[in-house]
Design a protein around this motif. Structure first.
Motif, PDB file in Angstrom:
ATOM      1  N   VAL A  44       4.019 -38.668  -0.753  1.00 33.73           N
ATOM      2  CA  VAL A  44       5.231 -38.370  -0.003  1.00 33.73           C
ATOM      3  C   VAL A  44       5.211 -36.882   0.322  1.00 33.73           C
ATOM      4  O   VAL A  44       5.030 -36.053  -0.569  1.00 33.73           O
ATOM      5  CB  VAL A  44       6.500 -38.724  -0.818  1.00 33.73           C
ATOM      6  CG1 VAL A  44       7.760 -38.346  -0.055  1.00 33.73           C
ATOM      7  CG2 VAL A  44       6.504 -40.209  -1.177  1.00 33.73           C
ATOM      8  N   HIS A  45       5.372 -36.551   1.589  1.00 35.55           N
ATOM      9  CA  HIS A  45       5.358 -35.159   2.047  1.00 35.55           C
ATOM     10  C   HIS A  45       6.610 -34.870   2.870  1.00 35.55           C
ATOM     11  O   HIS A  45       7.097 -35.745   3.587  1.00 35.55           O
ATOM     12  CB  HIS A  45       4.132 -34.893   2.934  1.00 35.55           C
ATOM     13  CG  HIS A  45       2.842 -35.060   2.219  1.00 35.55           C
ATOM     14  ND1 HIS A  45       2.194 -34.021   1.609  1.00 35.55           N
ATOM     15  CD2 HIS A  45       2.073 -36.157   1.997  1.00 35.55           C
ATOM     16  CE1 HIS A  45       1.081 -34.463   1.056  1.00 35.55           C
ATOM     17  NE2 HIS A  45       0.984 -35.761   1.272  1.00 35.55           N
ATOM     18  N   ARG A  46       7.097 -33.640   2.785  1.00 30.21           N
ATOM     19  CA  ARG A  46       8.174 -33.217   3.688  1.00 30.21           C
ATOM     20  C   ARG A  46       7.581 -33.080   5.083  1.00 30.21           C
ATOM     21  O   ARG A  46       6.391 -32.834   5.249  1.00 30.21           O
ATOM     22  CB  ARG A  46       8.739 -31.864   3.260  1.00 30.21           C
ATOM     23  CG  ARG A  46       9.467 -31.911   1.944  1.00 30.21           C
ATOM     24  CD  ARG A  46      10.153 -30.603   1.600  1.00 30.21           C
ATOM     25  NE  ARG A  46       9.303 -29.446   1.814  1.00 30.21           N
ATOM     26  CZ  ARG A  46       9.737 -28.264   2.302  1.00 30.21           C
ATOM     27  NH1 ARG A  46      10.989 -28.098   2.620  1.00 30.21           N
ATOM     28  NH2 ARG A  46       8.912 -27.252   2.450  1.00 30.21           N
ATOM     29  N   ARG A  62       1.754 -29.377  -1.002  1.00 27.93           N
ATOM     30  CA  ARG A  62       1.449 -30.542  -1.831  1.00 27.93           C
ATOM     31  C   ARG A  62       2.483 -31.640  -1.630  1.00 27.93           C
ATOM     32  O   ARG A  62       3.556 -31.411  -1.096  1.00 27.93           O
ATOM     33  CB  ARG A  62       1.418 -30.124  -3.294  1.00 27.93           C
ATOM     34  CG  ARG A  62       0.267 -29.181  -3.605  1.00 27.93           C
ATOM     35  CD  ARG A  62       0.282 -28.790  -5.038  1.00 27.93           C
ATOM     36  NE  ARG A  62       0.311 -30.011  -5.870  1.00 27.93           N
ATOM     37  CZ  ARG A  62      -0.178 -30.084  -7.085  1.00 27.93           C
ATOM     38  NH1 ARG A  62      -0.710 -29.025  -7.631  1.00 27.93           N
ATOM     39  NH2 ARG A  62      -0.106 -31.198  -7.774  1.00 27.93           N
ATOM     40  N   ALA A  63       2.158 -32.822  -2.124  1.00 23.86           N
ATOM     41  CA  ALA A  63       3.075 -33.949  -2.047  1.00 23.86           C
ATOM     42  C   ALA A  63       4.358 -33.637  -2.809  1.00 23.86           C
ATOM     43  O   ALA A  63       4.352 -32.859  -3.766  1.00 23.86           O
ATOM     44  CB  ALA A  63       2.423 -35.205  -2.615  1.00 23.86           C
ATOM     45  N   VAL A  64       5.441 -34.251  -2.393  1.00 24.73           N
ATOM     46  CA  VAL A  64       6.747 -34.069  -3.016  1.00 24.73           C
ATOM     47  C   VAL A  64       6.721 -34.688  -4.411  1.00 24.73           C
ATOM     48  O   VAL A  64       6.183 -35.776  -4.617  1.00 24.73           O
ATOM     49  CB  VAL A  64       7.849 -34.738  -2.161  1.00 24.73           C
ATOM     50  CG1 VAL A  64       9.195 -34.679  -2.853  1.00 24.73           C
ATOM     51  CG2 VAL A  64       7.921 -34.098  -0.791  1.00 24.73           C
ATOM     52  N   GLU A  65       7.300 -33.983  -5.369  1.00 31.08           N
ATOM     53  CA  GLU A  65       7.398 -34.506  -6.727  1.00 31.08           C
ATOM     54  C   GLU A  65       8.801 -35.048  -6.934  1.00 31.08           C
ATOM     55  O   GLU A  65       9.776 -34.452  -6.484  1.00 31.08           O
ATOM     56  CB  GLU A  65       7.122 -33.391  -7.741  1.00 31.08           C
ATOM     57  CG  GLU A  65       7.136 -33.857  -9.168  1.00 31.08           C
ATOM     58  CD  GLU A  65       6.809 -32.747 -10.153  1.00 31.08           C
ATOM     59  OE1 GLU A  65       6.997 -32.972 -11.350  1.00 31.08           O
ATOM     60  OE2 GLU A  65       6.391 -31.663  -9.719  1.00 31.08           O
TER      61      GLU A  65
END
Length: 133
Positions: A44-46, A62-65
């Motif tokens: 998942v990325h913004r 980086r990918a959303v945490e």
């Protein structure tokens, strides 16, 4: 041109394929979890608009945490069409394109407040010793 292909598939259910209410608010039946293992993954990325106005992930981020819940609602017709699409994707020979992917970027929540850009990537690699027919 659209070509059709008939595929035989075995479906799995808990019980006899029906969901039944055994007492108020308690149900029996459903579907076993798919056995995906390492065959499916996600990130998942913004996203923001780039200099050309295209919506893309932020370069290098980086990918959303976090923990997210996405609720998908549909009727039988909608799920059949989704299933038909996913089965067609599964059957599509993408061995020549290691980076094959399909964009679905017009997914907007029912209330219009959330925009999803789902990219389905398929990683079918041709075996080194395989020969083209």
């Amino acid at each position: 041109m659209i070509k059709t292909k008939t595929v035989q598939i075995e479906l799995r259910f808990y019980g006899d394929g029906r969901v039944i209410q055994i007492k108020p608010g308690h149900f029996l039946g459903g579907l076993p979890d798919p056995k995906l293992g390492k065959n499916i993954s996600f990130t998942v990325h913004r996203q923001i608009a780039d200099e050309d106005g295209l919506i893309n992930p932020i370069a290098g981020e980086r990918a959303v945490e976090g923990s997210f819940q996405i609720n998908v609602s549909g009727n039988s017709k909608g799920y059949k069409e989704l299933g038909r699409y996913l089965l067609a994707l599964a059957e599509l020979d993408t061995a020549e394109d290691e980076g094959f992917h399909e964009h679905h970027d017009r997914l907007v929540s029912e209330d219009g407040r959330t925009h999803l850009h789902v990219i389905l990537r398929k990683r079918d690699k041709r075996l080194r010793n395989s020969k083209r027919a």
